[in-house]
Structures are given as structure tokens and as C-alpha cells.
Design a protein around this motif. Structure first.
Motif, PDB file in Angstrom:
ATOM      1  N   VAL A 272      52.598  38.651  68.846  1.00 56.59           N
ATOM      2  CA  VAL A 272      51.717  38.116  70.002  1.00 56.59           C
ATOM      3  C   VAL A 272      52.725  37.761  70.999  1.00 56.59           C
ATOM      4  O   VAL A 272      52.560  38.235  72.093  1.00 56.59           O
ATOM      5  N   ALA A 273      53.552  36.730  70.698  1.00 56.28           N
ATOM      6  CA  ALA A 273      54.405  36.118  71.857  1.00 56.28           C
ATOM      7  C   ALA A 273      55.437  37.384  72.445  1.00 56.28           C
ATOM      8  O   ALA A 273      55.441  37.175  73.547  1.00 56.28           O
ATOM      9  N   MET A 274      55.551  38.189  71.674  1.00 55.33           N
ATOM     10  CA  MET A 274      56.714  39.160  72.319  1.00 55.33           C
ATOM     11  C   MET A 274      55.835  40.204  73.455  1.00 55.33           C
ATOM     12  O   MET A 274      56.411  40.262  74.175  1.00 55.33           O
ATOM     13  N   ASN A 275      54.511  40.479  72.894  1.00 53.52           N
ATOM     14  CA  ASN A 275      53.520  41.480  73.796  1.00 53.52           C
ATOM     15  C   ASN A 275      53.438  40.538  74.991  1.00 53.52           C
ATOM     16  O   ASN A 275      53.449  41.122  76.157  1.00 53.52           O
ATOM     17  N   VAL A 276      52.994  39.150  74.644  1.00 54.63           N
ATOM     18  CA  VAL A 276      52.667  38.265  76.026  1.00 54.63           C
ATOM     19  C   VAL A 276      53.933  38.318  76.984  1.00 54.63           C
ATOM     20  O   VAL A 276      53.690  38.319  78.080  1.00 54.63           O
ATOM     21  N   ASN A 277      55.014  38.121  76.409  1.00 47.98           N
ATOM     22  CA  ASN A 277      56.185  37.775  77.427  1.00 47.98           C
ATOM     23  C   ASN A 277      56.504  39.287  77.966  1.00 47.98           C
ATOM     24  O   ASN A 277      56.955  39.245  79.179  1.00 47.98           O
ATOM     25  N   ARG A 278      56.169  40.278  77.288  1.00 53.12           N
ATOM     26  CA  ARG A 278      56.605  41.810  78.007  1.00 53.12           C
ATOM     27  C   ARG A 278      55.557  41.751  78.965  1.00 53.12           C
ATOM     28  O   ARG A 278      56.225  42.287  80.140  1.00 53.12           O
ATOM     29  N   TRP A 279      54.434  41.595  79.101  1.00 51.91           N
ATOM     30  CA  TRP A 279      53.294  41.624  79.951  1.00 51.91           C
ATOM     31  C   TRP A 279      53.843  40.817  81.264  1.00 51.91           C
ATOM     32  O   TRP A 279      53.630  41.055  82.264  1.00 51.91           O
ATOM     33  N   ARG A 280      54.334  39.459  80.748  1.00 52.50           N
ATOM     34  CA  ARG A 280      54.468  38.368  81.879  1.00 52.50           C
ATOM     35  C   ARG A 280      55.636  38.849  82.615  1.00 52.50           C
ATOM     36  O   ARG A 280      55.726  38.731  83.947  1.00 52.50           O
ATOM     37  N   GLN A 281      56.763  39.474  82.102  1.00 48.34           N
ATOM     38  CA  GLN A 281      57.760  39.923  82.737  1.00 48.34           C
ATOM     39  C   GLN A 281      57.321  41.086  83.802  1.00 48.34           C
ATOM     40  O   GLN A 281      57.934  41.201  84.788  1.00 48.34           O
ATOM     41  N   LEU A 285      56.642  37.257  86.178  1.00 49.51           N
ATOM     42  CA  LEU A 285      56.513  36.109  85.727  1.00 49.51           C
ATOM     43  C   LEU A 285      57.852  35.685  84.512  1.00 49.51           C
ATOM     44  O   LEU A 285      58.120  36.726  83.921  1.00 49.51           O
ATOM     45  N   ASP A 286      58.007  34.522  84.715  1.00 50.84           N
ATOM     46  CA  ASP A 286      59.213  34.245  83.539  1.00 50.84           C
ATOM     47  C   ASP A 286      58.574  34.118  81.964  1.00 50.84           C
ATOM     48  O   ASP A 286      57.485  33.795  81.951  1.00 50.84           O
ATOM     49  N   PRO A 287      59.317  34.518  81.059  1.00 51.54           N
ATOM     50  CA  PRO A 287      58.935  34.565  79.606  1.00 51.54           C
ATOM     51  C   PRO A 287      58.799  33.263  79.392  1.00 51.54           C
ATOM     52  O   PRO A 287      59.392  32.060  79.887  1.00 51.54           O
ATOM     53  N   LEU A 288      57.851  32.728  78.055  1.00 54.13           N
ATOM     54  CA  LEU A 288      57.589  31.527  77.696  1.00 54.13           C
ATOM     55  C   LEU A 288      58.069  31.462  76.310  1.00 54.13           C
ATOM     56  O   LEU A 288      58.822  32.251  75.832  1.00 54.13           O
ATOM     57  N   GLY A 289      58.411  30.433  75.871  1.00 50.46           N
ATOM     58  CA  GLY A 289      58.933  30.087  74.536  1.00 50.46           C
ATOM     59  C   GLY A 289      57.709  30.899  73.285  1.00 50.46           C
ATOM     60  O   GLY A 289      56.758  30.845  73.834  1.00 50.46           O
ATOM     61  N   ALA A 290      58.294  31.228  72.253  1.00 50.34           N
ATOM     62  CA  ALA A 290      57.345  31.722  71.494  1.00 50.34           C
ATOM     63  C   ALA A 290      56.028  31.183  71.160  1.00 50.34           C
ATOM     64  O   ALA A 290      54.877  31.631  71.037  1.00 50.34           O
ATOM     65  N   ALA A 291      56.104  29.693  70.943  1.00 55.87           N
ATOM     66  CA  ALA A 291      54.792  28.860  70.473  1.00 55.87           C
ATOM     67  C   ALA A 291      53.709  29.042  71.890  1.00 55.87           C
ATOM     68  O   ALA A 291      52.928  29.171  71.960  1.00 55.87           O
ATOM     69  N   ALA A 292      54.383  28.806  73.022  1.00 57.54           N
ATOM     70  CA  ALA A 292      53.682  28.867  74.377  1.00 57.54           C
ATOM     71  C   ALA A 292      53.031  29.901  74.677  1.00 57.54           C
ATOM     72  O   ALA A 292      52.077  30.321  75.052  1.00 57.54           O
ATOM     73  N   ALA A 293      53.982  31.131  74.415  1.00 54.74           N
ATOM     74  CA  ALA A 293      53.316  32.498  74.736  1.00 54.74           C
ATOM     75  C   ALA A 293      52.235  32.956  73.728  1.00 54.74           C
ATOM     76  O   ALA A 293      51.260  33.459  74.169  1.00 54.74           O
ATOM     77  N   GLU A 294      52.226  32.504  72.631  1.00 49.89           N
ATOM     78  CA  GLU A 294      51.240  32.801  71.586  1.00 49.89           C
ATOM     79  C   GLU A 294      49.894  32.059  71.750  1.00 49.89           C
ATOM     80  O   GLU A 294      48.864  32.376  72.124  1.00 49.89           O
ATOM     81  N   ALA A 296      49.115  31.312  75.114  1.00 51.77           N
ATOM     82  CA  ALA A 296      48.712  31.836  76.077  1.00 51.77           C
ATOM     83  C   ALA A 296      47.464  32.858  75.925  1.00 51.77           C
ATOM     84  O   ALA A 296      46.805  33.050  76.871  1.00 51.77           O
ATOM     85  N   SER A 297      47.383  33.125  74.696  1.00 50.51           N
ATOM     86  CA  SER A 297      46.309  34.242  74.565  1.00 50.51           C
ATOM     87  C   SER A 297      45.253  33.516  73.544  1.00 50.51           C
ATOM     88  O   SER A 297      45.478  32.418  72.879  1.00 50.51           O
ATOM     89  N   ARG A 298      44.027  33.995  73.379  1.00 50.81           N
ATOM     90  CA  ARG A 298      42.912  33.489  72.524  1.00 50.81           C
ATOM     91  C   ARG A 298      42.531  34.446  71.720  1.00 50.81           C
ATOM     92  O   ARG A 298      42.678  35.588  71.887  1.00 50.81           O
TER      93      ARG A 298
END
Length: 363
Positions: A272-281, A285-294, A296-298
Motif C-alpha cells: 500500500v505505501a509504495m503505491n500511495v507514494n508512487r501516486w503522490r510523486q 507531492l513528496d513521498p511519505l514514510g511507510a506508516a504515514a503512506a499506509e 493515507a488510505s482507508r
């Protein structure tokens, strides 16, 4: 971090027998669609065949992913691992000579030939080079947008070579990034036990070929596996071109439309975190830490599976996505476009998501 269950472990307790059977059929069908999209097909296992050859060769693939303004270009070369080393350096020099701008152009090196679009509608060229027969073959394919991203395409190619999917972290060991015309180009290199559908045979003769698989189902057959209600103002593209893409729609008028796509890939395409950060970039937008990126989704239910939902609005791009990541099949329903258009279309996207179902009659 919430605990996620595997593809076959949906909770069925408390449902009627008919409901349980419908869900089971849906899960089996979705796994089958992912295999069909990857080219493996949904068929009975081939019988074991014995060959006189002492050992099948290892096959090696060298490929370059080249982004231009609104497209992604793929240059791919496949050969037995014992041969490809002789051609890799020349292939790399050719990639370094590309002219990248709004599109990608090249000048053939001495001794190279160009067969234009030989090999299919999506293939822009088939290039051949090398002194020995069979000559090396480089296929050139152009797809719109990011064509699913680097990791999804690499995992598709790994599947063609008989390899398991890799992760974003594992990708680094098999890829390099070079700068060509001020553009970052990714070159990947890996080998596996299975011969993909293209590439020159072994010098001196290849092992006997296994029987050809059944013809790949048409896009109409893929699409018939899903039912949905199209929102007002959306138009459908009946022939999506990107790999893994089953459905494609334009949301809004031509001047300011967003793109809505349903894509399915075999295997788990990252976490989840990897995909969220890929879309943020992608949204600037800047990437988030793994926990914060996860976080960010529900969690949500998507196509009968426990999945995730995320909304990302950046300065120049908005992305809304419902997705499931699983070891057998990863599924993405994505709304992508200018941030104000995505924000306006979000309610219709939610309505469409509620109507999107797997057709049980095809299960």
C-alpha cells in the motif's frame, strides 16, 4: 498496521450458500482475468512433455523504459543468456543515442535494420542487428501515459520469463537509471527459465517448442466479465491499449476530461505505501514514510475483496484509486486528471464504483 488476508481467505461465515458460491466464483474469475491479461491464459495445465535436449536454455531480457511527454516507450531485447551479453552493449549505446522530447526518435546505427510496425498494432518498430544469425531483435512499443509504471511492467516481463514478481526495493538490483536527452531512462536486465513469446532462437538451433497455447481471448471477452452503469457525461474507449487495462473511460467533456481505468495485473504489485507514494510523486507531492503512506488510505471493499481507497490532489494532478493488492491478482480502479476535474468527478466515480461488479455468469 492492519493485518491483510490472502486472496482466498474472504470471510464467508453468515452468508447463505448462494451468496458464498457467488463470491467464490467472483474470486476465481478475477484470478483468471489477471492470468489472461498477462498472456498466460485460463486453461488446463499443459501435459508434461519430455525432450531429448539435455537442458533448456536460460533466457535473458534487457529492456529500456523511456518516458516522453505523454507516452512511455518500451525497447526490449530477448535472447538465450549465453548470447545476449554480445548484444547488450550495442543495445545500451543505441538507447543512449535516442532523441527524447514530445516523442522518441532515433537514427539507426550502421548494420541495423528497421521493420517498422512488424509484429502488431501496438508495436512501432522491430529492429534487428548483429553479425551472426539469428540476429538480435529489439521490439519497440509505445503506450499512452505511464503505462502502469516501471514495477508493473517489470513484473509482467518477469512472469513471461517464469520468474516471481519483485518489489520496488528488489527492482533496484536488476535496473539502472541513465540520463538521455535530460530524461531519466530505466534499463532492466534479468533472466529466467522460460522463453517469452519473442526473441531470437539459440544459435545452432533451439529445443523443440512446446505446443502453442490457445489464442488469447479478445478484449470484448475480457470486458464481458464485468457489469456496470456508466455515469452521465462519461464516454467509453472500447479498445484500451495499455497493458493490464480492461476498461477505460473519459470522465467529463473533451476539453477537461479525466481518465478512469480498471486495470488488473497478476501477482502483488507492491504494498500500500509504495503505491500511495508512487501516486503522490505523480501528483507532484513528496513521498511519505511507510506508516504515514499506509494511513493515507482507508479500507474498503472493492470487487468483493478487502482493499483500499486513496485520494491524492496535487498541484497539477489528482488521483483517486480503489485497489486490491494480492499475491494472485492486483486490481486498480483509478480516476486520474487535473486536480479540479478529479475533484468534480469524484462523486460520479464513487457511484460508478458501487455499480462495478463481476458477472457471475462468466464465473
Amino acid at each position: 498496521m492492519q493485518k491483510r488476508r490472502g486472496f482466498g481467505s474472504t470471510r464467508l461465515n453468515g452468508l447463505h450458500d448462494t451468496d458464498r458460491m457467488a463470491i467464490v466464483k467472483s474470486l476465481v474469475l478475477l484470478a483468471s482475468v489477471a492470468l489472461l491479461v498477462s498472456g498466460a491464459g485460463c486453461r488446463k495445465q499443459d501435459p508434461i512433455t519430455h525432450y531429448r535436449a539435455a537442458k533448456d536454455p536460460a533466457w535473458r531480457m534487457v529492456a529500456a523504459l523511456v518516458p516522453s511527454k505523454n507516452e512511455t516507450w518500451f525497447f526490449k531485447m530477448v535472447a538465450p543468456s549465453t548470447r545476449i551479453t554480445d548484444g547488450k552493449d550495442e543495445f545500451t549505446r543505441f538507447i543512449q543515442s535516442l532523441n527524447i522530447g514530445d516523442t522518441v526518435a532515433w537514427k539507426l546505427p550502421p548494420g541495423w535494420t528497421d521493420e517498422a510496425g512488424a509484429g502488431g498494432a501496438e508495436r512501432r518498430a522491430t529492429l534487428r542487428f548483429g553479425k551472426d544469425d539469428p540476429r538480435f531483435e529489439v521490439t519497440v512499443v509505445r503506450l499512452p501515459g505511464d503505462a502502469g509504471g516501471v514495477l508493473a511492467n517489470v513484473n509482467r516481463w518477469r512472469g513471461q520469463l517464469g520468474l516471481d514478481p519483485t518489489t520496488e526495493a528488489g527492482l533496484g538490483a536488476q535496473s539502472t537509471t541513465i540520463t538521455v536527452s535530460e530524461t531519466k531512462v530505466t534499463i532492466v536486465d534479468f533472466e529466467g527459465p522460460r522463453k517469452p513469446a519473442m526473441g531470437p532462437p539459440m544459435a545452432g538451433g533451439a529445443p523443440p517448442e512446446r505446443p502453442s497455447p490457445p489464442e488469447k481471448p479478445s478484449m470484448a471477452e475480457y470486458r464481458s466479465m464485468f457489469t456496470y452503469q456508466l455515469p452521465s457525461g462519461w464516454t467509453e474507449n472500447p479498445r484500451p491499449q495499455a497493458e493490464g487495462r480492461i476498461l477505460e473511460f473519459r470522465a467529463g467533456d473533451d476539453a477537461s476530461a479525466a481518465l478512469v481505468t480498471l486495470s488488473i495485473f497478476p501477482g502483488q504489485t507492491g504494498d500500500v505505501a509504495m503505491n500511495v507514494n508512487r501516486w503522490r510523486q505523480q501528483a507532484g507531492l513528496d513521498p511519505l514514510g511507510a506508516a504515514a503512506a499506509e494511513q493515507a488510505s482507508r479500507s474498503m471493499t472493492f470487487l468483493g475483496r478487502e482493499g483500499n481507497y486513496v485520494e491524492i490532489l496535487g498541484p497539477s494532478r489528482g488521483i483517486v484509486c480503489a485497489f486490491v493488492l494480492d499475491r494472485q491478482a492486483s486490481m486498480f480502479l483509478k480516476l486520474d486528471g487535473a486536480p479540479d476535474v478529479v475533484d468534480r468527478q469524484k462523486a460520479l466515480f464513487h457511484a460508478f464504483l458501487e455499480t462495478l461488479k463481476v458477472s457471475h455468469k462468466n464465473g
